[in-house]
Structures are given as structure tokens and as C-alpha cells.
Scaffold this active site. Structure first.
Site, PDB file in Angstrom:
ATOM      1  N   LYS A   1       1.241   7.257  13.578  1.00 47.46           N
ATOM      2  CA  LYS A   1       0.143   6.951  12.649  1.00 47.46           C
ATOM      3  C   LYS A   1      -0.675   5.760  13.162  1.00 47.46           C
ATOM      4  CE  LYS A   1       1.105   4.381   8.929  1.00 47.46           C
ATOM      5  NZ  LYS A   1       1.527   3.883   7.617  1.00 47.46           N
TER       6      LYS A   1
ATOM      7  N   LYS B   1      10.390   0.631   8.566  1.00 46.45           N
ATOM      8  CA  LYS B   1      10.086  -0.806   8.583  1.00 46.45           C
ATOM      9  C   LYS B   1      11.337  -1.635   8.799  1.00 46.45           C
ATOM     10  CE  LYS B   1       5.638  -1.095   6.366  1.00 46.45           C
ATOM     11  NZ  LYS B   1       4.841  -1.460   5.199  1.00 46.45           N
TER      12      LYS B   1
ATOM     13  N   LYS C   1      -2.311  -0.802  11.329  1.00 44.80           N
ATOM     14  CA  LYS C   1      -2.900  -2.118  11.605  1.00 44.80           C
ATOM     15  C   LYS C   1      -1.921  -3.030  12.340  1.00 44.80           C
ATOM     16  CE  LYS C   1      -3.658  -2.907   7.116  1.00 44.80           C
ATOM     17  NZ  LYS C   1      -3.814  -3.518   5.784  1.00 44.80           N
TER      18      LYS C   1
HETATM   19  P1  TYM Z   1      -1.617   0.604   2.801  1.00 43.61           P
HETATM   20  O1  TYM Z   1      -2.207  -0.728   2.499  1.00 43.61           O
HETATM   21  O2  TYM Z   1      -0.656   0.713   3.929  1.00 43.61           O
HETATM   22  O3  TYM Z   1      -2.782   1.634   3.081  1.00 43.61           O
HETATM   23  C1  TYM Z   1      -3.894   1.776   2.210  1.00 43.61           C
HETATM   24  C2  TYM Z   1      -4.321   3.229   2.166  1.00 43.61           C
HETATM   25  O4  TYM Z   1      -4.673   3.696   3.471  1.00 43.61           O
HETATM   26  C3  TYM Z   1      -3.979   4.908   3.768  1.00 43.61           C
HETATM   27  N1  TYM Z   1      -3.678   4.945   5.206  1.00 43.61           N
HETATM   28  C4  TYM Z   1      -3.986   5.974   6.007  1.00 43.61           C
HETATM   29  N2  TYM Z   1      -4.601   7.146   5.765  1.00 43.61           N
HETATM   30  C5  TYM Z   1      -4.796   7.984   6.826  1.00 43.61           C
HETATM   31  N3  TYM Z   1      -4.395   7.679   8.092  1.00 43.61           N
HETATM   32  C6  TYM Z   1      -3.773   6.518   8.382  1.00 43.61           C
HETATM   33  N4  TYM Z   1      -3.403   6.225   9.618  1.00 43.61           N
HETATM   34  C7  TYM Z   1      -3.550   5.593   7.304  1.00 43.61           C
HETATM   35  N5  TYM Z   1      -2.975   4.366   7.229  1.00 43.61           N
HETATM   36  C8  TYM Z   1      -3.067   3.985   5.939  1.00 43.61           C
HETATM   37  C9  TYM Z   1      -2.699   4.823   2.928  1.00 43.61           C
HETATM   38  O5  TYM Z   1      -2.152   6.094   2.701  1.00 43.61           O
HETATM   39  C10 TYM Z   1      -3.205   4.154   1.662  1.00 43.61           C
HETATM   40  O6  TYM Z   1      -3.753   5.119   0.782  1.00 43.61           O
HETATM   41  N6  TYM Z   1       1.830   0.973  -0.792  1.00 43.61           N
HETATM   42  C11 TYM Z   1       0.437   1.178  -0.475  1.00 43.61           C
HETATM   43  C12 TYM Z   1      -0.508   0.374  -1.333  1.00 43.61           C
HETATM   44  C13 TYM Z   1      -0.287   0.560  -2.813  1.00 43.61           C
HETATM   45  C14 TYM Z   1      -0.762   1.648  -3.587  1.00 43.61           C
HETATM   46  C15 TYM Z   1      -0.338   1.344  -4.903  1.00 43.61           C
HETATM   47  C16 TYM Z   1      -1.504   2.793  -3.296  1.00 43.61           C
HETATM   48  C17 TYM Z   1       0.370  -0.287  -3.615  1.00 43.61           C
HETATM   49  N7  TYM Z   1       0.348   0.173  -4.887  1.00 43.61           N
HETATM   50  C18 TYM Z   1      -0.623   2.220  -5.960  1.00 43.61           C
HETATM   51  C19 TYM Z   1      -1.796   3.657  -4.365  1.00 43.61           C
HETATM   52  C20 TYM Z   1      -1.341   3.368  -5.673  1.00 43.61           C
HETATM   53  C21 TYM Z   1       0.186   0.729   0.958  1.00 43.61           C
HETATM   54  O7  TYM Z   1       0.907  -0.059   1.495  1.00 43.61           O
HETATM   55  O8  TYM Z   1      -0.984   1.222   1.493  1.00 43.61           O
END
Ligand code: TYM
Length: 331
Positions: free
Chosen positions: A198, A116, A201
Site C-alpha cells: 500500500k 504495525k 506515508k
Molecule cells: P488513515 O489516516 O491511515 O488514512 C485516512 C484515509 O485514507 C485512506 N487511505 C488510502 N486509500 C487508498 N489507498 C491508500 N494507499 C490509502 N492509504 C490510506 C484510508 O483508508 C482512510 O480512509 N483509522 C483511520 C482513521 C480513522 C477513521 C475513524 C476513519 C479514525 N477514526 C472513523 C473513518 C471513521 C486511519 O488511520 O486512516
């Protein structure tokens, strides 16, 4: 939430930019079924979104939309806690405390931070660097046992575990050590335009990603345009990352194994396969979109769910934070 001693599940998702099929298959899809076995707590992590500059009105709208989408995807507020992270101030407080137990070197090694900061060299802010500590606070505040996430969050979860183990090593058993919960297929859904990256969004290329709000025609069109590999056989292999990604999606959505899929499309070309994948995704997402519109239209219900969720979450979080404050000498 039950009174029995069930294991605790916690997960979070950033509200900005809508949810992709990757978010759905890698994480959200599992959130509903887990509610039947565990005490689940799900959070819309608005504070995490601030690491990238946001338009305030858009952020406000997207937080509500995210809540409606999570309900549409099966999060049931009668069974689980659904809340907005920023509504529970204990997250920020524990995050600060834990940051004093996290090493600069550890945070520097986070691949998401490295990626990032390369992508946004003009805004490599402190929040982007300490973001995994806030995630650790999210998880540890609820004495979480299981964290359903996609593969891209594995490194952050491991850091949360390291922080918890370190803290417990100094002060005794304060935190439960959480485990990751990853789907067997679809833990990492790749871009439809570049299967080595990956599905994200923030990808500027609309054809690279399926959004959960895409209409049926757009879904089919994007799958038709998906990049495939040389040859014409529908077969999972390291040298066929495009086809393998589509097979993962199809397998996750239909429940068919890779062998079954290979048999189903034996002697048929990529074209037919891509349309089948598109149709299966479309048929999965259409009923979710209908529910989404209903939940989004009922503002009062949405507000009530989020308010009650924040109250419940805050009650649990306070217990952990009190314990932490006492242990380290703040109380
Ligand atoms: P975030 O918002 O980027 O994504 C949310 C969830 O979606 C999964 N994900 C994917 N899984 C498979 N293939 C993909 N291309 C893909 N893109 C996203 C992510 O692995 C995630 O599970 N930091 C985290 C949010 C967070 C969190 C937490 C998660 C904050 N605190 C505590 C678990 C526990 C994040 O930015 O996810």
C-alpha cells in the site's frame, strides 16, 4: 448541518506525516461531494496518532496543516463539521465503554495491528491494540450511516459494525449500524516502488509515495521512476500490478475508464504513459496546494472553524453518550 433528516457521514484521518495521494484518492476526495447529499462530520484523529511516538511541536503543527489541507480539498465548514478528535472528550469515554464489549480475539485478528506491531516491535503499546475501538467510538457517537474510507480500513469498519450490533443486541437500538463507502477505483493505491504494498506515508522511500504537498517537478520525477512490469503494453492485469496501479490513479484523476486508457496508450510505451499520469496528478494537486497555503496562512479562521466544529460535534456526541450511559447503568 441541516435540520432535515439526511443520512450522516463520518470519516477521520490521522494528522501525522502529511497526506498521500492514497489518502486523497481513497478517501478525502469523496468528502467534498458527499456534503451536498448528506450531513457530514470529518475529524482529524489526533488521539489515534499517539499510538506511535510523536514530537509534540511537530504534532501540534501537523494538526493545523491537516485542517488547512482538508479545507483545500473541499471540506466546507459551512456545510460540514470539521473538528479535532481530541477536542471532543466523549470519544475517549465511549472508547473505554466499547472496549469492554470488544473481545481480545477480535482485536488480535486486526491485520493492521499485526503489521504495525511487526514494524515497531519496540513499541507495541495498548493503544495500538485498542485503536479500532476508538475508531468505532468515533463512528458510533454520531449515529453514522456512511463511512467514506479506503480499502485498508474495511476490517476496522467491520469490527465497528460488530461492536454496534452486539451492543444493540443487549440494550436495544442504541447505535446506527454504519456502512462503508468505498471509491470504485483507487480504494487501494499502491506504492510506486513496490506495487504489492500500500502507498503509505510512513514509507522511508520518498519515491514510493506522492505527498499532496509535493511540488510539480517531484511529482513528475516520482512517476517517471515508478516501477512498472515486464512487457510494454499499457493494460490492467493481475500480472501487471505496477501498470494497473498507475492506471487506477490516472482513471481516478481523469475520470477515464480502463478501456479508454488502454486505447489512449495503444502502441505507446510505459514512458509516455508514466509522464501522462504524473502530469494529470500534478494538474490536480497544484490548485489544491494554492488553496492550502491560503487556509494555512489564516490562523484565526482555522481556529474558528475547528472551535465551532468541536462545539457542534460535542453537542451531537453528548446525546449518544447520555443514551449509552443510561442504558448500561452509569446514569
Ligand atoms: P488513515 O489516516 O491511515 O488514512 C485516512 C484515509 O485514507 C485512506 N487511505 C488510502 N486509500 C487508498 N489507498 C491508500 N494507499 C490509502 N492509504 C490510506 C484510508 O483508508 C482512510 O480512509 N483509522 C483511520 C482513521 C480513522 C477513521 C475513524 C476513519 C479514525 N477514526 C472513523 C473513518 C471513521 C486511519 O488511520 O486512516
Amino acid at each position: 448541518m441541516s435540520e432535515e433528516n439526511k443520512k450522516i457521514v463520518f470519516s477521520g484521518i490521522q494528522p501525522t506525516g502529511g497526506f498521500t495521494l492514497g489518502n486523497y484518492l481513497g478517501a478525502i476526495r469523496n468528502w467534498g461531494p458527499l456534503q451536498n447529499e448528506y450531513d457530514c462530520i470529518y475529524s482529524i484523529v489526533d488521539l489515534h496518532s499517539l499510538t506511535v511516538r510523536q514530537d509534540p511541536a511537530t504534532l501540534r503543527r501537523q494538526i493545523r496543516e491537516s485542517a488547512a489541507m482538508l479545507l483545500a480539498c473541499g471540506v466546507d465548514p459551512e456545510k460540514s463539521i470539521l473538528f479535532i478528535q481530541g477536542d471532543v472528550h466523549q470519544h475517549a469515554e465511549l472508547s473505554w465503554i466499547l472496549s469492554c464489549y470488544t473481545q481480545f480475539g477480535e482485536l488480535s485478528r486486526m491485520t493492521q495491528f499485526k503489521d504495525k506491531s511487526k514494524k515497531h516491535p519496540e513499541n507495541v503499546n495498548g493503544g495500538l491494540f485498542t485503536y479500532p475501538v476508538l475508531m468505532a467510538a468515533d463512528i458510533l457517537l454520531y449515529q453514522t450511516d456512511l463511512v467514506p474510507i479506503g480499502a485498508d480500513q474495511k476490517q476496522h469498519l467491520e469490527l465497528s459494525r460488530d461492536i454496534a450490533i452486539r451492543f444493540n443486541g443487549i440494550y436495544g437500538d442504541v447505535f446506527t449500524i454504519p456502512e462503508g463507502y468505498f471509491p470504485k477505483v483507487a480504494a487501494r493505491i499502491m506504492s510506486l516502488q513496490d506495487p504489492t504494498a500500500k502507498m503509505s506515508k510512513s514509507d522511508a522511500n520518498e519515491n514510493a509515495k506522492i505527498m499532496l504537498t509535493d511540488d510539480g517537478d517531484a511529482i513528475i520525477r516520482k512517476f517517471k521512476r515508478a516501477v512498472t512490469d515486464s512487457g510494454s503494453e499499457v493494460r490492467a492485469a493481475d500480472d501487471k500490478p505496477g501498470v494497473t496501479n498507475l492506471m487506477s490513479i490516472y482513471s481516478a484523476v481523469t475520470g477515464k475508464s480502463f478501456e479508454e486508457i488502454e486505447r489512449e496508450f495503444e502502441g505507446k510505451g510505459y514512458g509516455e504513459f508514466k509522464i501522462a499520469v504524473g502530469e494529470s496528478v500534478r494538474d490536480t494537486l497544484m490548485p489544491i496546494q494554492e488553496k492550502y497555503r491560503t487556509y494555512l496562512a489564516d490562523k484565526d479562521q482555522l481556529n474558528a472553524v475547528l472551535k465551532s466544529g468541536a462545539e457542534h460535534a460535542s453537542y451531537i456526541a453528548t446525546k449518544t453518550l447520555r443514551k449509552v450511559r443510561r442504558k448500561i447503568g452509569l446514569d
